[in-house]
Design a protein around this motif. Structure first.
Motif, mmCIF file in Angstrom:
data_model
loop_
_atom_site.group_PDB
_atom_site.id
_atom_site.type_symbol
_atom_site.label_atom_id
_atom_site.label_comp_id
_atom_site.label_asym_id
_atom_site.label_seq_id
_atom_site.Cartn_x
_atom_site.Cartn_y
_atom_site.Cartn_z
ATOM 1 N N LEU A 104 45.202 -3.667 -8.361
ATOM 2 C CA LEU A 104 45.552 -2.503 -7.571
ATOM 3 C C LEU A 104 46.732 -1.801 -8.212
ATOM 4 O O LEU A 104 47.746 -2.419 -8.532
ATOM 5 C CB LEU A 104 45.909 -2.967 -6.159
ATOM 6 C CG LEU A 104 45.577 -2.052 -5.012
ATOM 7 C CD1 LEU A 104 44.134 -1.588 -5.082
ATOM 8 C CD2 LEU A 104 45.796 -2.778 -3.702
ATOM 9 N N ARG A 137 28.280 1.822 3.303
ATOM 10 C CA ARG A 137 28.577 0.387 3.273
ATOM 11 C C ARG A 137 27.398 -0.463 2.821
ATOM 12 O O ARG A 137 27.575 -1.419 2.106
ATOM 13 C CB ARG A 137 29.043 -0.073 4.643
ATOM 14 C CG ARG A 137 30.375 0.516 5.039
ATOM 15 C CD ARG A 137 31.417 -0.574 5.179
ATOM 16 N NE ARG A 137 32.676 -0.007 5.603
ATOM 17 C CZ ARG A 137 33.704 0.144 4.798
ATOM 18 N NH1 ARG A 137 33.637 -0.229 3.555
ATOM 19 N NH2 ARG A 137 34.830 0.668 5.237
ATOM 20 N N ALA A 172 34.547 -1.734 -3.514
ATOM 21 C CA ALA A 172 35.587 -2.271 -2.630
ATOM 22 C C ALA A 172 36.971 -2.068 -3.254
ATOM 23 O O ALA A 172 37.941 -1.741 -2.561
ATOM 24 C CB ALA A 172 35.341 -3.749 -2.338
ATOM 25 N N ALA A 173 37.070 -2.248 -4.570
ATOM 26 C CA ALA A 173 38.337 -2.004 -5.266
ATOM 27 C C ALA A 173 38.704 -0.525 -5.181
ATOM 28 O O ALA A 173 39.879 -0.182 -4.969
ATOM 29 C CB ALA A 173 38.242 -2.456 -6.720
ATOM 30 N N ASP A 207 37.864 1.450 -2.747
ATOM 31 C CA ASP A 207 38.308 1.638 -1.359
ATOM 32 C C ASP A 207 39.770 1.245 -1.189
ATOM 33 O O ASP A 207 40.522 1.903 -0.474
ATOM 34 C CB ASP A 207 37.442 0.834 -0.395
ATOM 35 C CG ASP A 207 36.050 1.424 -0.208
ATOM 36 O OD1 ASP A 207 35.836 2.592 -0.588
ATOM 37 O OD2 ASP A 207 35.179 0.696 0.320
ATOM 38 N N GLU A 208 40.184 0.160 -1.837
ATOM 39 C CA GLU A 208 41.584 -0.273 -1.741
ATOM 40 C C GLU A 208 42.517 0.757 -2.366
ATOM 41 O O GLU A 208 43.586 1.058 -1.819
ATOM 42 C CB GLU A 208 41.757 -1.631 -2.408
ATOM 43 C CG GLU A 208 41.085 -2.763 -1.653
ATOM 44 C CD GLU A 208 41.172 -4.091 -2.389
ATOM 45 O OE1 GLU A 208 41.889 -4.174 -3.410
ATOM 46 O OE2 GLU A 208 40.532 -5.056 -1.926
ATOM 47 N N HIS A 209 42.121 1.314 -3.498
ATOM 48 C CA HIS A 209 42.930 2.351 -4.144
ATOM 49 C C HIS A 209 42.995 3.598 -3.256
ATOM 50 O O HIS A 209 44.048 4.223 -3.124
ATOM 51 C CB HIS A 209 42.352 2.709 -5.513
ATOM 52 C CG HIS A 209 42.723 1.735 -6.582
ATOM 53 N ND1 HIS A 209 42.125 0.511 -6.714
ATOM 54 C CD2 HIS A 209 43.650 1.815 -7.564
ATOM 55 C CE1 HIS A 209 42.657 -0.126 -7.737
ATOM 56 N NE2 HIS A 209 43.582 0.645 -8.269
ATOM 57 N N GLU A 218 42.707 3.708 -0.064
ATOM 58 C CA GLU A 218 43.537 3.405 1.105
ATOM 59 C C GLU A 218 45.022 3.582 0.773
ATOM 60 O O GLU A 218 45.779 4.166 1.556
ATOM 61 C CB GLU A 218 43.263 1.998 1.621
ATOM 62 C CG GLU A 218 44.135 1.566 2.784
ATOM 63 C CD GLU A 218 44.072 2.468 4.012
ATOM 64 O OE1 GLU A 218 45.025 2.422 4.823
ATOM 65 O OE2 GLU A 218 43.101 3.240 4.182
ATOM 66 N N LEU A 219 45.443 3.103 -0.387
ATOM 67 C CA LEU A 219 46.833 3.321 -0.801
ATOM 68 C C LEU A 219 47.131 4.813 -0.966
ATOM 69 O O LEU A 219 48.184 5.294 -0.561
ATOM 70 C CB LEU A 219 47.126 2.598 -2.114
ATOM 71 C CG LEU A 219 47.384 1.106 -2.035
ATOM 72 C CD1 LEU A 219 47.576 0.526 -3.433
ATOM 73 C CD2 LEU A 219 48.598 0.809 -1.171
ATOM 74 N N GLN A 269 47.444 6.403 2.478
ATOM 75 C CA GLN A 269 48.737 6.085 3.086
ATOM 76 C C GLN A 269 49.858 6.913 2.466
ATOM 77 O O GLN A 269 50.706 7.465 3.175
ATOM 78 C CB GLN A 269 49.035 4.598 2.946
ATOM 79 C CG GLN A 269 48.155 3.715 3.793
ATOM 80 C CD GLN A 269 48.358 2.239 3.484
ATOM 81 O OE1 GLN A 269 49.302 1.834 2.813
ATOM 82 N NE2 GLN A 269 47.439 1.418 3.970
#
Length: 170
Positions: free
Chosen positions: A6, A83, A93-94, A96-98, A100-101, A104
């Motif tokens: 990440l 999904r 999924a990776a 999605d994590e990026h 999400e950051l 934010q």
């Protein structure tokens, strides 16, 4: 199994302020190269499996210069990244994590904590296909700085280019 690191956007020190007035922010190499390659391969394999469809949103100009919606072989191909989609779920999924950051960080920077990711899709542009710069908002209350006061405005689009190095070179 591939694991993607990440990358914290805070470490990149991105100035998101141009977005507040309708501007554009470009962050080059935001995703790690292995993740970009995995997503590119995922899109190509899903395309080979027949999962993509023509978007139906190619915007061509008539001879009088007025815009109209037109469809055709040069249209871009799209695939909703829902999904249940097969393919490389680990890479997505990776991503999605990026995202999400990023969501934010944008929420804090733009004082919009309610920002959410509304849709994600792959888009493949073949020879002659394009999506011209455009505004999704058509109502006066969602335009300009006034639009930032509404939590329902579809306000930010992320374009993540997965092209290989040298893609636009002759």
């Amino acid at each position: 199994m591939l694991v993607f690191a990440l990358t914290a956007l805070a470490a990149v020190a991105v100035d998101f302020s141009p977005i507040a007035s309708g501007g554009i922010v470009v962050v080059r190499n935001w995703l790690p190269a292995p993740l970009t390659a995995a997503l590119r391969l995922d899109a190509m394999e899903l395309r080979a499996d027949g999962c993509f469809r023509a978007s139906g949103l190619r915007d061509r100009r008539t001879t009088t210069g007025a815009a109209r919606q037109a469809f055709g072989n040069a249209d871009r191909l799209v695939l909703n990244m829902a999904r249940g989609l097969g393919g490389d779920r680990i890479a997505r999924a990776a991503l999605d994590e990026h995202l999400e950051l990023l969501r934010q960080n944008l929420g804090v920077s733009l004082r919009r904590p309610g920002l959410r990711v509304a849709e994600q899709y792959y888009s493949i542009h073949g020879r002659g296909a394009f999506l011209a710069r455009h505004l999704d908002e058509r109502h006066d209350d969602t335009k300009g700085e006034l639009g930032w006061t509404s939590s329902t405005r579809r306000s930010i689009s992320f374009l993540i280019y997965l092209s290989a190095d040298g893609w636009g070179e002759p």
